[in-house]
Each structure stands twice: as C-alpha cells, then as structure tokens.
Design a protein around this motif. Structure first.
Motif, PDB file in Angstrom:
ATOM      1  N   UNK A 150       0.824  -1.212   0.000  1.00  0.00           N
ATOM      2  CA  UNK A 150       0.000   0.000   0.000  1.00  0.00           C
ATOM      3  C   UNK A 150       0.861   1.266   0.000  1.00  0.00           C
ATOM      4  N   UNK A 151       1.974   1.233   0.748  1.00  0.00           N
ATOM      5  CA  UNK A 151       2.770   2.465   0.911  1.00  0.00           C
ATOM      6  C   UNK A 151       3.865   2.608  -0.154  1.00  0.00           C
ATOM      7  N   UNK A 152       4.344   1.498  -0.620  1.00  0.00           N
ATOM      8  CA  UNK A 152       5.490   1.501  -1.539  1.00  0.00           C
ATOM      9  C   UNK A 152       5.351   2.475  -2.715  1.00  0.00           C
ATOM     10  N   UNK A 153       4.151   2.564  -3.350  1.00  0.00           N
ATOM     11  CA  UNK A 153       4.028   3.497  -4.479  1.00  0.00           C
ATOM     12  C   UNK A 153       4.286   4.957  -4.107  1.00  0.00           C
ATOM     13  N   UNK A 154       4.186   5.298  -2.812  1.00  0.00           N
ATOM     14  CA  UNK A 154       4.374   6.704  -2.405  1.00  0.00           C
ATOM     15  C   UNK A 154       5.804   6.971  -1.929  1.00  0.00           C
ATOM     16  N   UNK A 155       6.637   5.918  -2.024  1.00  0.00           N
ATOM     17  CA  UNK A 155       7.953   5.991  -1.386  1.00  0.00           C
ATOM     18  C   UNK A 155       9.041   6.464  -2.359  1.00  0.00           C
ATOM     19  N   UNK A 156       9.869   7.406  -1.893  1.00  0.00           N
ATOM     20  CA  UNK A 156      11.007   7.873  -2.679  1.00  0.00           C
ATOM     21  C   UNK A 156      12.215   7.043  -2.228  1.00  0.00           C
ATOM     22  N   UNK A 157      12.556   6.016  -3.043  1.00  0.00           N
ATOM     23  CA  UNK A 157      13.587   5.066  -2.613  1.00  0.00           C
ATOM     24  C   UNK A 157      14.973   5.696  -2.519  1.00  0.00           C
ATOM     25  N   UNK A 158      15.145   6.842  -3.141  1.00  0.00           N
ATOM     26  CA  UNK A 158      16.469   7.469  -3.072  1.00  0.00           C
ATOM     27  C   UNK A 158      16.648   8.236  -1.755  1.00  0.00           C
ATOM     28  N   UNK A 159      15.554   8.505  -1.099  1.00  0.00           N
ATOM     29  CA  UNK A 159      15.641   9.238   0.176  1.00  0.00           C
ATOM     30  C   UNK A 159      14.922   8.473   1.284  1.00  0.00           C
ATOM     31  N   UNK A 160      15.355   7.250   1.495  1.00  0.00           N
ATOM     32  CA  UNK A 160      14.665   6.412   2.484  1.00  0.00           C
ATOM     33  C   UNK A 160      14.734   6.968   3.903  1.00  0.00           C
ATOM     34  N   UNK A 161      15.800   7.752   4.161  1.00  0.00           N
ATOM     35  CA  UNK A 161      15.959   8.311   5.519  1.00  0.00           C
ATOM     36  C   UNK A 161      14.772   9.198   5.911  1.00  0.00           C
ATOM     37  N   UNK A 162      14.119   9.765   4.847  1.00  0.00           N
ATOM     38  CA  UNK A 162      13.026  10.690   5.120  1.00  0.00           C
ATOM     39  C   UNK A 162      11.818   9.988   5.757  1.00  0.00           C
ATOM     40  N   UNK A 163      11.773   8.656   5.664  1.00  0.00           N
ATOM     41  CA  UNK A 163      10.640   7.920   6.241  1.00  0.00           C
ATOM     42  C   UNK A 163      10.521   8.141   7.745  1.00  0.00           C
ATOM     43  N   UNK A 164      11.650   8.461   8.387  1.00  0.00           N
ATOM     44  CA  UNK A 164      11.677   8.622   9.847  1.00  0.00           C
ATOM     45  C   UNK A 164      11.151   9.974  10.304  1.00  0.00           C
ATOM     46  N   UNK A 165      10.937  10.869   9.311  1.00  0.00           N
ATOM     47  CA  UNK A 165      10.654  12.261   9.611  1.00  0.00           C
ATOM     48  C   UNK A 165       9.555  12.468  10.660  1.00  0.00           C
ATOM     49  N   UNK A 166       8.453  11.754  10.512  1.00  0.00           N
ATOM     50  CA  UNK A 166       7.321  11.967  11.424  1.00  0.00           C
ATOM     51  C   UNK A 166       7.106  10.790  12.382  1.00  0.00           C
ATOM     52  N   UNK A 167       8.102   9.927  12.467  1.00  0.00           N
ATOM     53  CA  UNK A 167       8.009   8.804  13.415  1.00  0.00           C
ATOM     54  C   UNK A 167       8.665   9.247  14.721  1.00  0.00           C
ATOM     55  N   UNK A 168       8.008   9.020  15.876  1.00  0.00           N
ATOM     56  CA  UNK A 168       8.612   9.455  17.139  1.00  0.00           C
ATOM     57  C   UNK A 168       9.955   8.766  17.393  1.00  0.00           C
ATOM     58  N   UNK A 169      10.826   9.461  18.101  1.00  0.00           N
ATOM     59  CA  UNK A 169      12.162   8.888  18.326  1.00  0.00           C
ATOM     60  C   UNK A 169      12.086   7.621  19.175  1.00  0.00           C
ATOM     61  N   UNK A 170      11.030   7.457  19.944  1.00  0.00           N
ATOM     62  CA  UNK A 170      10.866   6.226  20.715  1.00  0.00           C
ATOM     63  C   UNK A 170      10.774   5.014  19.775  1.00  0.00           C
ATOM     64  N   UNK A 171      10.243   5.249  18.551  1.00  0.00           N
ATOM     65  CA  UNK A 171      10.111   4.159  17.575  1.00  0.00           C
ATOM     66  C   UNK A 171      11.217   4.245  16.535  1.00  0.00           C
ATOM     67  N   UNK A 172      12.295   4.918  16.876  1.00  0.00           N
ATOM     68  CA  UNK A 172      13.451   4.977  15.981  1.00  0.00           C
ATOM     69  C   UNK A 172      13.383   6.069  14.949  1.00  0.00           C
ATOM     70  N   UNK A 173      12.479   7.018  15.108  1.00  0.00           N
ATOM     71  CA  UNK A 173      12.355   8.101  14.134  1.00  0.00           C
ATOM     72  C   UNK A 173      13.010   9.387  14.602  1.00  0.00           C
ATOM     73  N   UNK A 174      12.664  10.489  13.914  1.00  0.00           N
ATOM     74  CA  UNK A 174      13.302  11.774  14.230  1.00  0.00           C
ATOM     75  C   UNK A 174      12.421  12.683  15.081  1.00  0.00           C
ATOM     76  N   UNK A 175      11.149  12.315  15.237  1.00  0.00           N
ATOM     77  CA  UNK A 175      10.202  13.213  15.906  1.00  0.00           C
ATOM     78  C   UNK A 175      10.372  13.185  17.419  1.00  0.00           C
ATOM     79  N   UNK A 176      10.640  14.357  17.969  1.00  0.00           N
ATOM     80  CA  UNK A 176      10.786  14.461  19.421  1.00  0.00           C
ATOM     81  C   UNK A 176      10.187  15.793  19.844  1.00  0.00           C
ATOM     82  N   UNK A 177       9.441  15.789  20.916  1.00  0.00           N
ATOM     83  CA  UNK A 177       8.794  17.043  21.296  1.00  0.00           C
ATOM     84  C   UNK A 177       8.715  17.217  22.788  1.00  0.00           C
ATOM     85  N   UNK A 178       7.954  18.225  23.171  1.00  0.00           N
ATOM     86  CA  UNK A 178       7.792  18.537  24.599  1.00  0.00           C
ATOM     87  C   UNK A 178       6.369  18.227  25.042  1.00  0.00           C
TER      88      UNK A 178
END
Lengths: 556, 213
Positions: free
Chosen positions: A231-259
């Motif tokens: 389902x998600x693969x068609x929306x994925x930019x395989x050259x920039x896979x790191x961007x997938x972490x952008x909105x994933x919380x850091x608790x789940x290994x992503x970049x999102x961290x807040x207060x």
C-alpha cells in the motif's frame, strides 16, 4: 549521589536494574534475558540476537527524565514493551528478516519494510502488554504511550513539527500509521497535507494494523506486513529512504521528538504529589505499627547522629561538680529500697578469713598474698523499672544545666536500677543516644562527657520514636516511664504530640521536668490522656527533691 | 473404518528411528461453492444454490467439529492434527458427517475427508508442535477479539460466549502437551488473558441479562 547529576536528572538507573531484570525474567520466563540502561542510546530496544534489552529515557521529554518517579514508571513501561519482543517477536524473527531480505532482493525499499515490521510488532506488543498486565505494568506502558501521544500532538498542533512533502507522501503515511496507529494521536495536520490516494492507502493500512493486534500466526503477520508494504510503496522515494523517519517518534526509531503540554505536565505532577502523599501516609501508619510492636528497638534510625565517644576525664569532672545532688538523690531513693546482705569471700579488704591463716602464712614466703578477706555488704534490690530520659540540649536551654541534670540522673539511675532499667538520649537540632536499655551502665556512663548534638534546634520526635520502640521491647512486667527534661519549646511539636499519644496508648507513664521554671511544662500535651506528671526546677539544686516527688508519686 | 486400523505400532516406529508417537491428521478437500452460470436454467440455478448452501453448511459443521468436538489444531489450511485419545470420536463424527453428505448427494466423500496417520522424525514432530502452539495462540487471540468486541459493544450472542469458554478450556487442556515448547510461556499468558477477557465480558453483559429478567 553517584547516580544523580547536579541538576537532578537521573542519568543511571543501575540501582534499579536488578529489579528491572527480575521483571523482565517474570515477563519472558527467559533466564538469558539481560537488561541495561544506556543514557546515550537513541531509544529503548531489544536485540533478539543477544537477548539484551537496552533502556533509555532519551526519546522522552526532559520533564520525564528529570522527574525521577515518572522516569521509573516510564522505564517499567518500556521494559514491558521490550521484554514482550522477546516473547512475541523472537519466535518469528527469522521470517520477518526474510521478508525484509525479499524486499531488498526485489530492489524495494528495505527501510520501509523495516519500519512496517517494527510498527506491526509494536502494535501487537502494546495491545498484548496492556491487557496481559492491565493492573500493573500495562498501566505504565499506557503512561509511556500517553506521554508520547501528548508530545506528538503538542508538536503537530503547535506547528513545531515540520510536515515536509519534499520526499513524497510515504513519510506522511508512516507518520500517521505510527502516531495514530500506535498512540491514537490526532493526525489531522498530517492528513491535511496528503493526496486522496495517500489518504485511502493510509486508512486501509490503519485497518490492517488494527487487526494485527490479534494476530499470532506467522503467515498472517507476514501477509499483513506485505499488504501494508504494497500500500505504501508506491508513495515511497527510494532514493531518500531516511526521510521515512521524519514523522516517526524517536521512541520508535524516528526523528520526531517534542515537549509535553502544560496540561499533561500539571496532571502528572498532581498525580505524583497524590502518590507521594499516599506513600507518606502509609509509611506513617507502618511506623506507628512498628513503634507499637517495638521492632528493631535500640537500632539506629538513620536520623540520629552517632553515639558520643566516652570522655572519662570530663565525666569525672561533671560527677565531682554534681556530687552533692547525686548523693542526695541516691540516698533518698535508697530509703525506698529493700536492703539485701551479701557475704563475699576472698576479697582484698574486709575481715581476715581465719581458717586460711596457716596457708596464707606459708604462701606469703613465695609471693604476695592477696584476697584473704571476708566482706559483708549491704546491697539494695534494684528497681524493676524501665525509664527513658530525654534531655534538651537546644540553644534555649543552659547547656551546663542540661549536662548537670544528665550527669545526676545518669549516675543515680546507673546505681539505683539495673542495666536494662534506664536509657538516655539527648536532642537539639539533631538527636543522639547516650545509653540504650540494652547497653551496660559501666560502658556508657562516660559518654556524657562528649555529647555533641547541635544547639540550633529542638527536634524531639526522632528520640520519642526510637524510645517508644525500645520501651515496647522491654519486658512488660517492668514499670515503664519516660522523662523529658526540657523547656518544651519544640520545633516539631505536632509530631511530638502525635508520638506522646502513642506513649499513652502503650501504657508508658511520663514525667515532664521544666528547665528554668518554664511555664510550658504545665500546658504541653495537656489534652492527652494517660499518666503525665509535671514538675519545674529553677536550678539543678532543686532536682533531687522535685524529681523524687514526681517519681515516687508515679510509682504509687 | 476401525480405530485399530489407524493406530500404528510404536515399537515398529522406534525400530525405524522415528518418533514413537504417531501424528494423526484429518485432511479434507470438501466441495467448494460453485459459480452459478448466467446461462443456467432457473431449475439448475435453484439446484446449484441448494448445493452451495449445503457445501457451506458442511464446511462450517466440519470446522466446528474439528475445533470444539475433536479439539484438533490447524496445521495447514485443510489439514488438522488430532490427538490419539480423540481418534475414536473422530472416526464416529466424520463417519456421520460423510453419511450426511452422501445422503445429500455429494460424491467421493471418502476421498474428500480422511484421517491419515503420519510417521515422522523427532525434528518433524517438534515442527508439528510449533504449529500446534502457534494455532492455539491464534485460537486464543481470535476469542479475545470476540470478548473485546463484547466489552466494547456490551453485546455478545450466547453461542459466541459458549465458544469463548470452550476455546479457553480446550487451550488450557492442550497447552499441557506443549510444556517443552519455547512458546509455552506465551501460551500460558495468552490463555490467562482470554480467561480474564471472558470474565470482563461476562461482567459487562450481566446487567443487560438482569434487566431482561
């Protein structure tokens, strides 16, 4: 403390690790499981190859790591989550790995596959953890997830989290799957930036994810992984896979961290305060029960300063200074004692033992002959009492007078009653035991010469608690009494009154001696039931008469 | 068919270096529902619909017998394992089902529904046990899902509640056979959760029943 930084941030939970490891063992029943804390790790994680759980507070807001009580709960929640990876993920680990390899071989997005695997496993684990341990650890896991949900929403709603479309819509979809699918966070802001197709794929993936929580068949789990990937693969930019972490919380290994939001912060603080109050009430109740039972009587409470070292020279000076009062009081007390005659043979002094004359004479040629005398002594039957003395050494009291009174009563009761019969402690800003009921007078008498309590306070409750324990431990056949010599201006009056109530409950009589003719001795603890005798002295000279008066009246 | 015709000689198996316990599988290839062609006559359409309903009914009945009467565990899509203690019941129940199918006009029933004893190595036996544990876990989760729904909606048909309770007692009984399995602890935990969920669902449902009374 070694484990705490100056700012109060608890950076190392090593002292708690043993407990955490035991918890992990209970959850997994796997005796090879290991638990460690790594403050620098990006998040908590489980390694199925080594069976190690690494815990970290870094993905949580600073408020959590700085609030120790909260931090411990969150760590418990994380531990449950990671330990359940051992139970639920490990059995299918190879199949999940194979799925990722298959995607790699097909030149698909491995990162996407890995994120999806994590997501589905976390969904299964969170659900099972919360219902399996719903009354204890499950609640802590919920708390950890609630904190993450709040940080996600705070970031999204306040616009602090950048929603970037530069790398396609897959990062957005992953953000929704993670934040909504796992934490039920409000993801309207992310949805708003998605195309209709992406929205449709996301909703389908969310539906599959929801069903995943009930899955245990490997084949079903793999199928769910594959379906979501497709389902998600068609929306994925395989050259920039790191961007997938952008909105994933850091608790789940992503970049999102807040207060945290202020509302949740306040609610958590209120909850913590309530818990602390409950704990302190419970502790107080336990203390009362312990005091009434006399458990660990005579032991240090940790709130007292160490017992003074004996100072014989100073003590003998004190005794000389108060010799008159000591003799006076001792003589008066002796009137009330039953005399007992004792015949002691082979003494150094006394009447010569006539049957030994010849032998002593012969032996005297070889060496000096000692101990050939007979001594008839009058001894008084020791009083069967247990009397505790508490002397005020605070600044408001004349220190010399306090020392004199302590010396007089120590010397008198050391000779008048047996070793188990009396105990002495002093108090000022802190407390110090001079003699417990379980020590001998001979070993403790000279300690008075070295009393070192600070005069800048009048805290009596520590001694009251400790003496109550000791008195409760003493044989109940003894007449139990507590003597407080003070000006009765206590800094911890409320606590002291609570303790005195317990003394009357434990049938311990009390004598209050007021220093310097203080008036408060008449009114202190006046509302408390039980036997309380009061007297006032202007100077040490008055002590023998006044003390004897109340002491004998209480004995009747 | 007689039970003794199926049971294998353990000594003979051991002599061959195989696992001493035989595995008994029920394999089936029941008639599927057929597509009704547009060109068929109304009579043919009616007949096909009846046969399709019957096929569905027999399939459901077989699933029910396997899960709740024979306490079988699903190994593959149409291959279920049963324990030796249930063989006799299995023979009887399947014979009854086959007779019923024959009476309704289904053909080659004996070939479509069979009990097959399997000889395997020790590793092979462990792999069967793995599958068994996995199925029991999934079986428990399936009923936890029903209970969750009941807790949420405060509604649950009596039959579903009966199934949940039956599943709980079946898993509880079968789990003891898997004591040496790696997933035993997980299974104990999961069946514990099922028990709890059933109690919670019952508590949620009780007031409604009382109101009705």
């Amino acid at each position: 403390m070694k484990n705490k930084q100056k700012n109060g941030k608890n950076d190392n939970f090593s002292e708690q690790l043993n407990d955490l490891r035991n918890l992990a063992l209970t959850i997994t029943n796997d005796d090879k499981i290991g638990v460690k804390y790594d403050a620098n790790a990006q998040t908590s994680f489980y390694n199925p190859e080594t069976n190690d759980i690494t815990l970290s507070l870094s993905p949580y807001p600073e408020f959590v790591s700085k609030t120790e009580r909260l931090a411990k709960k969150v760590l418990d929640g994380d531990l449950l989550h990671e330990a359940l990876h051992d139970s639920l993920t490990k059995p299918i680990w190879h199949s999940l790995n194979n799925f990722a390899t298959r995607i790699q071989n097909k030149k698909g997005s491995v990162e996407l596959a890995k994120h999806i695997i994590n997501l589905i496993e976390d969904k299964r684990i969170n659900y099972f953890g919360e219902i399996r341990f719903r009354l204890d650890l499950g609640k802590r896991l919920q708390l950890a997830n609630l904190i993450l949900k709040d940080t996600i929403e705070t970031g999204l709603i306040k616009g602090k989290t950048q929603i970037n479309l530069k790398f396609g819509e897959a990062p957005l979809i992953m953000g929704v799957l993670c934040n909504k699918g796992l934490y039920e966070a409000d993801c309207t802001e992310i949805f708003a930036k998605m195309s209709d197709k992406a929205k449709e794929a996301t909703n389908k993936a969310l539906e599959i994810m929801e069903n995943c929580k009930y899955m245990r068949l490997k084949i079903d789990i793999l199928k769910a992984n594959e379906d979501i990937y497709n389902l998600i693969e068609p929306f994925c930019d395989k050259t920039n896979e790191f961007s997938l972490k952008m909105l994933i919380p850091s608790r789940r290994g992503g970049d999102l961290k807040g207060q945290l939001s202020e509302a949740l912060k306040n609610a958590l603080m209120a909850q913590i305060k309530e818990e602390e109050k409950k704990e302190s009430d419970k502790k107080a109740q336990e203390l009362i029960e312990d005091l009434l039972k006399g458990g660990s009587a005579g032991e240090g409470t940790g709130e007292e300063i160490p017992t003074p070292e004996p100072n014989f020279a100073e003590y003998s000076r004190l005794v000389d200074r108060n010799k008159e009062e000591i003799t006076k009081l001792l003589n008066k007390l002796k009137i009330h004692l039953k005399p007992r005659f004792k015949r002691e043979i082979f003494q150094k002094r006394g009447k010569f033992m006539s049957p030994l004359t010849a032998r002593a004479y012969v032996n005297s040629f070889r060496s000096e002959v000692k101990n050939v005398y007979l001594n008839n002594r009058v001894k008084f039957e020791k009083e069967q009492v247990a009397i505790g003395f508490l002397f005020d050494y605070s600044g408001s009291v004349n220190r010399k007078e306090a020392q004199d009174i302590t010396t007089i009563l120590n010397e008198v009761f050391g000779n008048y009653v047996d070793d188990l019969g009396f105990a002495i402690a002093v108090f000022g800003e802190n407390s110090q035991k001079v003699k417990t009921f379980f020590e001998t007078f001979a070993n403790t008498r000279a300690r008075i010469g070295n009393i070192s309590v600070s005069a800048s306070g009048t805290e009596v409750s520590v001694n009251l608690a400790s003496f109550l324990k000791m008195l409760n431990k003493v044989n109940p056949e003894r007449h139990k009494m507590l003597v407080i010599a003070s000006d009765f201006e206590f800094g911890d009056e409320d606590k002291a009154l609570d303790m005195i109530k317990l003394y009357s409950k434990a049938n311990i009589d009390m004598i209050f001696i007021g220093f310097c003719n203080c008036a408060k001795v008449r009114t202190f603890a006046s509302g408390i039931k039980g036997v309380i005798k009061r007297t006032n002295i202007k100077s040490v000279k008055e002590l023998p008469e006044k003390f004897l008066e109340v002491y004998l009246s209480i004995q009747k | 068919m007689d039970k003794n015709e199926i049971v294998l000689d353990i000594k003979a198996l051991e002599a061959m270096g195989l696992h001493s316990e035989a595995i008994y599988t029920i394999e089936y290839d029941l008639n599927s529902e057929l597509k009704i062609h547009k060109n068929s006559t109304p009579e043919e359409k009616k007949q096909a619909k009846i046969m399709n309903d019957l096929a569905r009914e027999f399939r459901n009945k077989l699933q029910f017998i396997l899960k709740f009467k024979l306490q079988a565990t699903k190994h593959l899509e149409s291959c279920w394992l049963i324990s030796e203690s249930n063989l006799e019941t299995a023979v009887n129940d399947l014979s009854e089902l086959k007779d019923a199918m024959r009476n309704k006009g289904f053909k080659d029933v004996d070939k479509r529904l069979r009990i097959i004893p399997i000889l395997t190595t020790i590793e092979g036996f462990e792999s069967y046990e793995e599958k068994k544990a996995e199925f029991l876990l999934s079986f428990a989760m399936e009923h936890i899902k029903y209970c969750d729904l009941a807790i949420k909606t405060k509604k649950m048909p009596r039959g579903t509640m009966w199934r949940c309770k039956e599943a709980y007692s079946i898993i509880n009984g079968l789990k003891e056979e898997l004591k040496k399995n790696k997933r035993y602890h997980e299974l104990v935990d999961t069946v514990g959760v099922l028990g709890e969920r059933i109690s919670l669902a019952e508590v949620q449902l009780k007031p409604e029943t009382e109101k009705e009374a």
